[in-house]
Every structure is written in structure tokens, then in C-alpha cells.
Write an enzyme that holds these catalytic residues in place. Structure first.
Site, short mmCIF file in Angstrom:
data_model
loop_
_atom_site.label_atom_id
_atom_site.label_comp_id
_atom_site.label_asym_id
_atom_site.label_seq_id
_atom_site.Cartn_x
_atom_site.Cartn_y
_atom_site.Cartn_z
N ASP A 1 1.46 -0.65 -0.35
CA ASP A 1 -0.06 -0.37 -0.36
C ASP A 1 1.09 1.69 0.21
OD1 ASP A 1 -1.93 2.51 0.34
OD2 ASP A 1 -3.09 0.66 2.23
N ASP B 1 -9.35 2.87 -9.35
CA ASP B 1 -10.81 2.06 -8.91
C ASP B 1 -11.51 2.51 -8.28
OD1 ASP B 1 -12.82 0.39 -7.49
OD2 ASP B 1 -11.80 -1.65 -7.35
N LYS C 1 -20.05 2.74 -6.37
CA LYS C 1 -20.69 2.68 -5.17
C LYS C 1 -21.20 3.76 -4.39
CE LYS C 1 -22.29 -2.49 -5.96
NZ LYS C 1 -22.06 -3.68 -5.43
N TYR D 1 -5.37 -0.62 -19.07
CA TYR D 1 -6.77 -0.32 -19.24
C TYR D 1 -7.07 0.76 -19.86
CZ TYR D 1 -5.01 -2.84 -14.91
OH TYR D 1 -4.50 -4.07 -14.73
#
Length: 240
Positions: free
Chosen positions: A123, A145, A149, A221
Site C-alpha cells: 500500500d 478503482d 457505489k 486499462y
């Protein structure tokens, strides 16, 4: 750093099984280019003389950092990625060792490369404390990412705490570049950076954020987003 000091991480750390050659690179070559977990970071961590340092947060498959570092031998690149498959793929791009290839006794960089990449395979927030104030010239956050939601919005990387750290690490005039193909993340990023007095958006016209920057390196991506009908945007913010 102790395990209980680590911030909570959401997301995968490994995907499909890593095959023999890439596993060999993780075991034998990653330690040669990995960042020490204790020491303060300086330009001396690189194996070649460099003028400035860039950080890529979540380098994914490694294509962008591999391309940037190959074109810019005078720049040191720190790549942070927790996804082990992505780290293994970057090592493949750096060494040219592919699946089914015989692993050499001594693993080396490709002849076209210099020793200007260092990897943090955890991380990135844990790494922040090791990076001095004003040390970085650019920070890349490419296709993160989006956590679309609403109940997961707090997990998005662009947030006041992380922006405060990025502002500290960036020199004045340094650039934070965020690329995304997600409309919610685009709006979220622009709102958060507009509210942050340490940054200003550099775009003058719509072409400045609709088109890739001059030094852009295409990524897996990005290609996937375009295939699926999503248009990436490229947002550069200057450290004031």
C-alpha cells in the site's frame, strides 16, 4: 513498519496463479529493485544518476511506468502496486524474461534500460512517511478503482488525507496526473481538487483533458476502456 500501523486496504493482492518465470522474477529480481521498508528515500536509491523523481501510484500492469522509465533515463521512477501479478508483469517488461523462457543465472535489465525504477509492492500510504517534502516532480494516479457505489466512496484514493500527503511530497510546480474512464470518478476528482488550495487544474481548453498528454504511454486499462466505449480523461493538477 509494524502490521498494526498499516491502513486498511480494500482490493485484491493477487489474481490468477503466477507462473514459473514470473514467480522467479518475484523471488530473485524484485529484491534488487525493491524499496527498503525503513530508510528515507533519496535519489541514491537508484542505480544510475537521476535529476528528478516521479511516483506512480497503483501501476497496474506496469506498461506506463515501464514505457516512461525507458524513455527518460535521467528520471527516477518509484512504482507502488499491491497486486502481485502486476508487479510480476512489470519485472517482465524490465528484464524481457517471458513465460517458458529459461531463467538465466544472473537476471539483468534489458540493454535498452537503465537502473531507474524502484518498486514498492505494498500500500503506497505506508510509503508516504519515507518520502521527503518536495521530493517528487510528478505523481501519476492512472485509472484507479472508482469504487462507484456511494457507500464505498470513502475508499477512493482521491481524498483530503491523501491529497495532503501528495501536496507535501510534490515540489512547487510539480504535477499530479489523474487519468480515469469513469464519469463519477472524474467529477469526484475535479470537485476534491477544486476544494484543495494546494493544487490548480492546468487545463485551458477541453482538448487539454480529453487528449492524452504529450508524454503519455498507453496502458492496458486505457485500451480496455476504449474498447468498451468509455472515453478516458487526463487531468493534470499543478502544486501551487
Amino acid at each position: 513498519m509494524q502490521t498494526n500501523d498499516k491502513p486498511k486496504f480494500y482490493g485484491r493482492r493477487q489474481g490468477r496463479k503466477i507462473r514459473k518465470a514470473k514467480s522467479g522474477l518475484l523471488e530473485r529480481f524484485l529484491p534488487q529493485v525493491a524499496i527498503d521498508t525503513e530508510s528515507k528515500i533519496s535519489k541514491n536509491i537508484f542505480g544510475t544518476e537521476i535529476d528528478e523523481v516521479y511516483l506512480e501510484i497503483g501501476f497496474g500492469n506496469g506498461e506506463h511506468i515501464a514505457g516512461q522509465s525507458q524513455k527518460n533515463h535521467h528520471i527516477g521512477f518509484i512504482g507502488a502496486e499491491v497486486f502481485k501479478n502486476g508487479v510480476a508483469n512489470l519485472l517482465t517488461l524490465m528484464t524481457g524474461i517471458k513465460e517458458n523462457a529459461d531463467m538465466p543465472e544472473e537476471i539483468k535489465l534489458l540493454p535498452s534500460r537503465c537502473d531507474n525504477v524502484r518498486i514498492w509492492s505494498d500500500d503506497v500510504r505506508i510509503l508516504f512517511s519515507q518520502i521527503p517534502d518536495g521530493f517528487l516532480s510528478k505523481v501519476f494516479l492512472l485509472f484507479p478503482d472508482p469504487w462507484p457505489k456511494k457507500r464505498h466512496a470513502s475508499r477512493r484514493f482521491v481524498n483530503p488525507d491523501n491529497l495532503k500527503e501528495i501536496a507535501r511530497m510534490l515540489k512547487k510546480g510539480g504535477i499530479l496526473r489523474v487519468a480515469t474512464d469513469h464519469k463519477v470518478y472524474k467529477s469526484w476528482t475535479l470537485r476534491r481538487l477544486h476544494e484543495d488550495s494546494d493544487f490548480k487544474w492546468t487545463a485551458k481548453t477541453s482538448d487539454d483533458w480529453r487528449n492524452p498528454p504529450a508524454d503519455w504511454v498507453e496502458t492496458k486499462y486505457q485500451r480496455k476502456a476504449i474498447r468498451e466505449g468509455r472515453k478516458p480523461v487526463f487531468l493534470d493538477f499543478e502544486r501551487i
